[in-house]
Design a protein around this motif. Structure first.
Motif: not given
Length: 300
Positions: A85-92, A162-164, A237-238, A251-255
């Motif tokens: 889940l490293s990609h999701a952790i970094v994205g979150s 997503g951040a917005l 959004t993301s 597009a960015m991953a998130s947990l």
């Protein structure tokens, strides 16, 4: 009135008072036990959730899960390394951090305006009402708003969108806590600073903010805890990603999205990782809430 009747009146009043006292004590005991029972029910469900997450999520909570990306080639092949889940952790972390950086200053300034400049004005009441409505608005509506405002004009999903969306959720929480904390400061303290010749902006910056600092930080932490588990606005959004990406323009991953996608995959290994992701989110939110409680207790 006869002497006998006069002598019986205090005894009758005493009997009525004792009966009233017994009834009040019985009512108080009943309400107390109802409150205790409701508390135990709430604690039971909370403990059940935590125990379930620990039971299902701990087996894969290891270094490999925290440092590796999603591995779609593992389906049905036990010889390949499992994904993480490293990609999701970094994205979150990136999206929540950017949303906090965007939403906190705006919420802080709006809350300061409502508490210090527009406390009794009609415009301040209107802003306060809109902030309260936004505080209770469904998060998916915020996602739709950012989808129309940012995603469509940019031509695709992005971590920035997503951040917005998360920043809009942060703003009303910080507005409410900032206003409440500043209103708790005695007016005599403001008057003393103004009497010394300090301008109002310096009084707010050097005195009011310092007095309300722990409460404001608590509000920011509570806002972070709220957006850490949001899924609906990020889906619009993301969108999510299965590879490591730090580009906010894509597009960015998130947990939360990783949990949603992998829990619905139908593969036991991915469902297990989804449980681990849920445990990570829960532990993060729990840590933030504990930190907020500690800061608030120190302030009191």
């Amino acid at each position: 009135m006869s002497a006998a009747a006069t002598a019986l009146a205090p005894a009758k009043d005493l009997t009525v008072a004792r009966a009233l006292g017994r009834r009040r004590r019985r009512t108080d005991a009943a309400i107390r036990w109802l409150c205790i029972a409701a508390t135990l029910v709430g604690l039971f469900f909370l403990a059940s959730i935590l125990v379930t997450l620990l039971w299902r999520g701990l087996p894969m909570l290891d270094w490999l899960t925290l440092t590796t990306e999603f591995q779609p080639t593992r389906y049905g092949d036990e010889t390949l390394p499992r994904g993480g889940l490293s990609h999701a952790i970094v994205g979150s972390l990136m999206q929540v951090g950017l949303a906090t950086l965007i939403g906190t200053p705006i919420g802080l300034l709006v809350g300061t305006y409502l508490a210090e400049y527009a406390r009794d004005s009609a415009f301040g009441s209107a802003v306060r009402f809109v902030s309260d409505v936004l505080l209770s608005a469904p998060s998916i509506l915020i996602g739709l708003f950012i989808y129309q405002l940012v995603v469509l004009p940019m031509g695709g999903f992005s971590g920035l969108a997503g951040a917005l969306a998360l920043a809009i959720i942060v703003i009303p929480v910080v507005v409410r806590t900032t206003e409440d904390m500043l209103q708790l400061i005695p007016n005599t303290l403001r008057e003393a600073v103004i009497a010394l010749g300090a301008p109002k902006w310096k009084m707010i910056l050097l005195v009011c903010y310092r007095a309300a600092l722990s409460g404001i930080i608590t509000g920011v932490l509570l806002a972070v805890a709220r957006i850490a588990g949001e899924t609906a606005p990020l889906l619009l959004t993301s969108f999510g990603n299965n590879v490591m990406s730090t580009d906010l323009g894509r597009a960015m991953a998130s947990l939360p999205i990783a949990i949603y996608q992998q829990a619905n995959s139908g593969f036991p290994d991915l469902i297990q990782i989804a449980w681990t992701g849920a445990l990570l989110v829960t532990l993060g939110v729990l840590a933030i809430n504990i930190a907020a409680r500690i800061l608030l207790r120190r302030r009191h």
